[in-house]
Design an enzyme around this catalytic site. Structure first.
Site, PDB file in Angstrom:
ATOM      1  N   LYS A 195     119.662  22.722  -5.447  1.00  0.00           N
ATOM      2  CA  LYS A 195     120.114  24.118  -5.490  1.00  0.00           C
ATOM      3  C   LYS A 195     119.443  24.818  -6.657  1.00  0.00           C
ATOM      4  CE  LYS A 195     123.535  26.300  -3.112  1.00  0.00           C
ATOM      5  NZ  LYS A 195     124.013  26.008  -1.763  1.00  0.00           N
TER       6      LYS A 195
ATOM      7  N   PRO B   9     118.828  31.613   1.274  1.00  0.00           N
ATOM      8  CA  PRO B   9     119.800  32.475   0.595  1.00  0.00           C
ATOM      9  C   PRO B   9     121.085  31.740   0.218  1.00  0.00           C
ATOM     10  CG  PRO B   9     119.492  33.132   2.909  1.00  0.00           C
ATOM     11  CD  PRO B   9     118.728  31.879   2.704  1.00  0.00           C
ATOM     12  N   ASP B  10     121.780  32.272  -0.742  1.00  0.00           N
ATOM     13  CA  ASP B  10     123.068  31.758  -1.194  1.00  0.00           C
ATOM     14  C   ASP B  10     123.848  32.962  -1.713  1.00  0.00           C
ATOM     15  OD1 ASP B  10     124.214  28.837  -1.855  1.00  0.00           O
ATOM     16  OD2 ASP B  10     124.858  30.152  -3.461  1.00  0.00           O
TER      17      ASP B  10
ATOM     18  N   SER C  90     122.392  34.219   7.766  1.00  0.00           N
ATOM     19  CA  SER C  90     123.033  33.004   8.282  1.00  0.00           C
ATOM     20  C   SER C  90     124.557  33.068   8.174  1.00  0.00           C
ATOM     21  CB  SER C  90     122.508  31.775   7.535  1.00  0.00           C
ATOM     22  OG  SER C  90     122.754  31.924   6.144  1.00  0.00           O
TER      23      SER C  90
ATOM     24  N   GLY D  22     137.900  36.374   0.263  1.00  0.00           N
ATOM     25  CA  GLY D  22     136.507  36.822   0.185  1.00  0.00           C
ATOM     26  C   GLY D  22     136.021  37.299   1.541  1.00  0.00           C
TER      27      GLY D  22
ATOM     28  N   VAL E 177     130.112  35.698   4.809  1.00  0.00           N
ATOM     29  CA  VAL E 177     130.718  34.703   5.708  1.00  0.00           C
ATOM     30  C   VAL E 177     132.156  35.101   6.047  1.00  0.00           C
ATOM     31  CG1 VAL E 177     131.324  32.281   6.025  1.00  0.00           C
ATOM     32  CG2 VAL E 177     129.270  32.872   4.744  1.00  0.00           C
TER      33      VAL E 177
ATOM     34  N   ARG F  13     134.577  46.351  -0.635  1.00  0.00           N
ATOM     35  CA  ARG F  13     134.846  45.509   0.536  1.00  0.00           C
ATOM     36  C   ARG F  13     136.315  45.601   0.950  1.00  0.00           C
ATOM     37  NH1 ARG F  13     130.817  40.981  -0.885  1.00  0.00           N
ATOM     38  NH2 ARG F  13     132.499  39.928  -1.956  1.00  0.00           N
TER      39      ARG F  13
ATOM     40  N   ASN G  49     131.450  26.921  -1.381  1.00  0.00           N
ATOM     41  CA  ASN G  49     130.949  25.638  -1.869  1.00  0.00           C
ATOM     42  C   ASN G  49     131.768  25.201  -3.086  1.00  0.00           C
ATOM     43  OD1 ASN G  49     128.646  24.735  -0.270  1.00  0.00           O
ATOM     44  ND2 ASN G  49     127.599  26.581  -0.973  1.00  0.00           N
TER      45      ASN G  49
HETATM   46  C1  PPY Z   1     124.113  25.893   1.751  1.00  0.00           C
HETATM   47  O1  PPY Z   1     124.515  25.505   2.854  1.00  0.00           O
HETATM   48  O2  PPY Z   1     124.884  25.921   0.777  1.00  0.00           O
HETATM   49  C2  PPY Z   1     122.698  26.267   1.588  1.00  0.00           C
HETATM   50  O3  PPY Z   1     122.234  26.325   0.501  1.00  0.00           O
HETATM   51  C3  PPY Z   1     121.957  26.559   2.820  1.00  0.00           C
HETATM   52  C4  PPY Z   1     120.490  26.342   2.800  1.00  0.00           C
HETATM   53  C5  PPY Z   1     119.937  25.132   2.543  1.00  0.00           C
HETATM   54  C6  PPY Z   1     118.577  24.957   2.576  1.00  0.00           C
HETATM   55  C7  PPY Z   1     117.774  26.009   2.889  1.00  0.00           C
HETATM   56  C8  PPY Z   1     118.339  27.207   3.164  1.00  0.00           C
HETATM   57  C9  PPY Z   1     119.690  27.386   3.091  1.00  0.00           C
END
Ligand code: PPY
Length: 363
Positions: free
Chosen positions: A86, A122-123, A154, A188, A192, A216, A269
Site C-alpha cells: 500500500k 485508487p484508495d 471501483s 460513511g 463505497v 455528503r 480497511n
Molecule cells: C484495496 O482493496 O484496498 C485496494 O487497494 C484495491 C487495489 C489493489 C490493487 C490495485 C488497485 C486497487
C-alpha cells in the site's frame, strides 16, 4: 519529542513482519510518501494509494504498513496471484488542491523509477483522475477513468461485494439471507458507502447513515431521505448490521462494549484496532465479517477488468462470489471454535504457505 517520534518510526519498521518500506519526501508540497511492501510471495506487490493528512509521518507509515498487511491477506484469501502493499501520501493539513496534479505526476515518476516493484490503484482520497495522472509516467496503475480505457470507479463494485457479504452474514447469523426489513447503519456515505446504501434500499432494508462531511450528509439526506446518526452516536445506535465504510481502527476497546448491533460487515480497511478486538467482538456475540475479505470487490474488479481483460459482467459475477468466501470463513470459524477474524487469518496464512495457485484465475 522529535527524537521520540523518529524512534517510533524505527521501531515500527523493525517490528513489522512485512518485507520493506520505501519513502520519498515531495519538497514542493511537503508531502511524505511511503510505500509499504508487505509480501511478494503471491505476486507483484499491489495496493491502492491513499492520500490523507496525518498528525505525524509515523502515523502515515503505520497506516501504510497495516494496510499493506491487509492487502496480502486480501489476495491470499481469494487466491489471487498478487502480493500485498500500500502507498500513503501524507499531505500537509493546508494542502492546496492546485498542487495535486504536480504531486500525482511526481509520484507517478517515482513509481516508474522504482521499475514496477509496486503497482497501484485508487484508495481513500484518490480517484480515477489521479490514476490517469500517475499513468502518464507509469503503466502499473489500475482504476483509470473509463474514457482513458480504464474500468473507472471501483466503489460500486466494492459495494456489491460488501452487499453479498452482508447477505451471507445474515444467512449465518439469522438463518436467512433475505435483507428485507433488516436495519443497517452505514458509517460513511462516500465512494463505497453511497452505492452500498442504494443496494440495501433496493433489497428492502431500513437504512440509517452517518458521515463527518456536511456536504455528503446534506446530499444523501436530501436525495434518499435517510435517518442521520451523529458520528459520535454510531457505535451505540441499535441496528441489525453496522457497515463501517469510512476510516480504520473503529472497532476497539472503547467502541466494542457500546455496540448495539448483531453483525459488523462493511468496506473500511483495518476496522479492528488490534487483533484481540476480533475476539472481543466474538465474546459480545457480534458477528464480524473480516474487512479484507468482504471489501475485496474493488481489487477483484480493477485487476481482472484492467489487468486481465475480463468483461465487466464476468468480473461482477466473481465479485458476487465474495458471499461464498464469507460463508467458508464462517464455517471454518464454527468448525474450529475460533473467531471469523482468526479463521480468515488462518486461511490466508495457509495460502501463503502453499504459494501461488493458478487454478482459479486462469491467468
Ligand atoms: C484495496 O482493496 O484496498 C485496494 O487497494 C484495491 C487495489 C489493489 C490493487 C490495485 C488497485 C486497487
Amino acid at each position: 519529542m522529535v527524537t521520540e517520534k523518529v524512534e517510533i518510526m524505527e521501531t515500527l519498521i523493525r517490528d513489522w513482519e512485512g518485507e520493506y518500506v520505501v519513502s520519498r519526501f515531495d519538497r514542493k508540497t511537503g508531502t511524505m510518501m511511503f510505500i509499504a511492501i508487505h509480501s511478494t510471495v503471491l505476486g507483484v506487490p499491489s495496493g491502492g494509494t491513499r492520500l490523507k493528512s496525518y498528525a505525524h509521518p509515523s502515523e502515515a507509515l503505520r497506516d501504510a504498513m497495516r494496510l499493506a498487511h491487509g492487502m496480502t491477506q486480501k489476495f491470499a484469501v481469494i487466491d489471487f496471484p498478487r502480493g500485498g502493499a500500500k502507498a500513503v501520501l501524507s499531505v500537509p493539513e493546508d494542502f492546496d488542491p492546485d498542487d495535486r496534479e504536480g504531486l500525482m505526476l511526481r509520484y507517478g515518476q517515482w513509481l516508474a523509477d522504482l521499475r514496477g516493484v509496486f503497482e497501484t490503484g485508487p484508495d481513500l482520497g484518490t480517484s480515477p483522475a489521479d490514476m490517469a495522472l500517475i499513468a502518464r509516467h507509469f503503466s502499473g496503475v489500475f482504476g483509470l477513468p473509463v474514457d482513458a480505457g480504464g474500468a473507472g470507479d471501483s466503489g460500486p463494485d466494492t459495494a456489491l461485494g460488501v452487499f453479498c457479504g452482508i447477505q451471507a452474514s445474515c444467512e449465518h447469523y439469522f438463518g436467512s439471507a433475505d435483507l428485507a426489513g433488516r436495519t443497517v447503519l452505514v458509517q460513511g456515505a462516500g465512494a463505497v458507502g453511497e452505492p452500498l446504501i442504494r443496494l440495501l434500499l433496493e433489497a428492502g432494508c431500513e437504512v440509517k447513515f452517518s458521515d463527518i462531511d456536511p456536504v455528503r450528509v446534506a446530499k444523501v439526506g436530501q436525495e434518499l431521505g435517510l435517518q442521520f446518526v451523529e458520528p459520535e452516536a454510531v457505535y451505540r445506535e441499535p441496528c441489525d448490521i453496522l457497515a463501517p465504510c469510512a476510516g480504520g481502527g473503529i472497532l476497539n476497546a472503547e467502541t466494542i462494549p457500546q455496540l448495539a448491533c448483531h453483525i459488523v460487515a462493511g468496506a473500511a480497511n483495518n476496522q479492528l484496532d488490534k487483533p484481540e478486538d476480533g475476539e472481543r467482538l466474538c465474546q459480545r456475540n457480534v458477528l464480524y465479517a473480516p474487512d479484507y475479505v468482504i471489501n475485496a470487490g474493488g481489487a477483484i474488479f480493477l485487476l481482472t477488468v484492467e489487468g486481465s481483460g475480463w468483461a465487466v459482467t464476468r468480473a461482477r459475477e466473481r465479485v458476487r462470489k465474495i458471499g461464498d468466501t464469507m460463508k467458508e470463513i464462517y464455517a471454518h470459524s464454527e468448525e474450529h471454535g475460533i473467531s471469523p477474524a482468526r479463521a480468515a487469518e488462518r486461511i490466508a496464512i495457509e495460502r501463503l504457505r502453499r504459494g501461488v495457485s493458478a487454478k482459479q484465475w486462469n491467468r
